[in-house]
Motif scaffolding. Structure first.
Motif, PDB file in Angstrom:
ATOM      1  N   GLN A 184      16.791  16.743  23.177  1.00 49.10           N
ATOM      2  CA  GLN A 184      15.337  16.810  23.012  1.00 49.10           C
ATOM      3  C   GLN A 184      14.683  17.414  24.249  1.00 49.10           C
ATOM      4  O   GLN A 184      13.774  18.256  24.136  1.00 49.10           O
ATOM      5  CB  GLN A 184      14.773  15.418  22.743  1.00 49.10           C
ATOM      6  N   ALA A 185      15.139  17.017  25.419  1.00 45.96           N
ATOM      7  CA  ALA A 185      14.581  17.554  26.657  1.00 45.96           C
ATOM      8  C   ALA A 185      14.837  19.048  26.780  1.00 45.96           C
ATOM      9  O   ALA A 185      13.944  19.816  27.157  1.00 45.96           O
ATOM     10  CB  ALA A 185      15.170  16.815  27.855  1.00 45.96           C
ATOM     11  N   ALA A 186      16.059  19.471  26.451  1.00 47.60           N
ATOM     12  CA  ALA A 186      16.403  20.894  26.545  1.00 47.60           C
ATOM     13  C   ALA A 186      15.548  21.732  25.599  1.00 47.60           C
ATOM     14  O   ALA A 186      15.118  22.841  25.943  1.00 47.60           O
ATOM     15  CB  ALA A 186      17.884  21.087  26.257  1.00 47.60           C
ATOM     16  N   ALA A 187      15.301  21.204  24.407  1.00 47.32           N
ATOM     17  CA  ALA A 187      14.512  21.947  23.424  1.00 47.32           C
ATOM     18  C   ALA A 187      13.034  21.979  23.785  1.00 47.32           C
ATOM     19  O   ALA A 187      12.314  22.904  23.401  1.00 47.32           O
ATOM     20  CB  ALA A 187      14.697  21.318  22.044  1.00 47.32           C
ATOM     21  N   SER A 188      12.568  20.996  24.536  1.00 46.05           N
ATOM     22  CA  SER A 188      11.133  20.878  24.825  1.00 46.05           C
ATOM     23  C   SER A 188      10.646  21.862  25.879  1.00 46.05           C
ATOM     24  O   SER A 188       9.471  22.229  25.890  1.00 46.05           O
ATOM     25  CB  SER A 188      10.822  19.454  25.288  1.00 46.05           C
ATOM     26  N   GLY A 189      11.525  22.243  26.801  1.00 47.04           N
ATOM     27  CA  GLY A 189      11.092  23.062  27.918  1.00 47.04           C
ATOM     28  C   GLY A 189      10.339  22.286  28.980  1.00 47.04           C
ATOM     29  O   GLY A 189       9.818  22.862  29.940  1.00 47.04           O
TER      30      GLY A 189
END
Length: 373
Positions: free
Chosen positions: A124-129
């Motif tokens: 989720q963190a990686a996808a959020s930017g």
């Protein structure tokens, strides 16, 4: 629509002071709030276990507002970055909610009390930017960066062996109690998840390579504390092997009388050895066949990455809070679009969760567990 809001928030935070929201008014909440203040953030809101405690923390720590609940703070338009300083079992839920709300996140370790939640959060963190950091703050002692730089440039030669440990005594007595002793709040592991995770992160950070297999034994000394059943370990002993073939021993204990926060990492190479002692963070021991010496922290002679973490001259002692302040400085710089070297992120929190699982598996089965990824 969510992406547009997040982009606007990030761009705005690059041109004004970040607005920090902290969930948790205990010791770690105080440490985080000090670091936020030192790094010129606005102390926008704080939430605690009850509205009354949040109001008391607001007044004691100098926040602008107190939120009645963690969820209210996360939803607040006046918060850019959320610091999560709550009991372990709440971390995953709160971190996921903060990321979904478009907020940068600093989440205390353990990131999650099981690997599946840690994996989901990391994705989720990686996808959020967004910035998603975990306070493995011992990386931020200047002499740790000095040790890391010396290993990276080959001063040690081939890494041969490791002697490391993290010893405390705050759970020594049968009357000592803490919420971490129950798996419901603290997780299936206590000593390793709480302090062993710091030790392994620091070891892998300095050595520049990972532990690829381990064999662990755990001990629970008292089956009951404070009238409650203890469900996790007090002491852990681990044999490890790294990617290059170095072997080592790690001892983690919260029942070592007289040891308050004795975090040590000693690496033995084919040319020389290095030892960092967190209780004496201004010094780095360098061992050689012909002679050994002590390096004293000095920005004038330090490697560049170590020098950048030293705002005061040599002889002016730096310690734990300074390391924490340095970590938060990097997290805030990342929120402004910079890419600071060595900042621990959710992927590092996931690594700790996987090592914790491996330790428990090994202790239960008596087998070596592969930990390379």
């Amino acid at each position: 629509m969510t992406m547009d809001v997040r982009s606007t928030r990030t761009d705005a935070s690059a041109t004004r002071a970040l607005r920090a929201g902290i969930i948790g008014g205990g010791f770690m909440g105080r440490v985080h709030s000090h670091a936020a203040r030192v790094n010129a953030a606005r102390l926008a809101e704080i939430a605690a276990s009850t509205p009354d405690r949040a109001a008391a923390s607001r007044d004691a720590l100098g926040f602008e507002a107190a939120a009645d609940t963690a969820e209210q703070l996360i939803a607040s338009p006046d918060v850019d970055i959320v610091h999560i300083c709550t009991p372990n079992a709440t971390h995953a839920r709160l971190a996921a909610a903060a990321l979904a709300a478009g907020k940068h996140v600093i989440c205390e370790k353990p990131l999650a009390i099981d690997v599946a939640d840690a994996e989901q959060l990391t994705a989720q963190a990686a996808a959020s930017g967004l910035v998603a950091a975990v306070p493995f703050v011992y990386r931020y002692h200047p002499m740790v960066r000095e040790a890391r730089a010396r290993v990276a440039r080959g001063d040690l030669g081939m890494l041969l062996s490791i002697d490391a440990g993290y010893l405390q005594d705050w759970m020594l007595l049968p009357t000592d109690d803490d919420w971490r002793a129950t798996s419901a709040a603290g997780g299936a592991s206590r000593a390793f998840a709480d302090i062993g995770s710091h030790l392994c992160d620091l070891l892998e950070f300095i050595a520049g390579e990972r532990i690829v297999r381990l064999s662990a034994r755990t001990r629970r000394v008292f089956d009951e504390r404070g009238g409650r059943t203890v469900e996790n370990e007090d002491i852990v002993a681990i044999l490890v092997e790294t990617a290059s073939g170095a072997i080592g021993t790690l001892l983690i204990s919260q029942m070592a009388a007289g040891r308050r926060n004795a975090l040590t990492v000693e690496l033995h190479g084919s040319r020389e050895s290095l030892r960092f002692d967190q209780e004496n963070p201004e010094r780095l021991w360098v061992g050689g066949r012909a002679e050994s010496r002590i390096l004293v922290r000095d920005p004038a002679t330090a490697t560049p990455d170590a020098a950048r973490l030293q705002p005061v001259p040599a002889g002016h002692a730096m310690g734990y809070q300074d390391a924490f302040d340095n970590f938060v400085a990097d997290a805030y710089a990342a929120a402004r679009g910079e890419e600071p070297d060595g900042m621990p992120v959710f992927a590092d929190g996931l690594r700790a969760a996987r090592l914790t699982e491996a330790v428990l598996q090994s202790a239960a089965s008596g087998r070596w567990i592969e930990t390379g990824e």
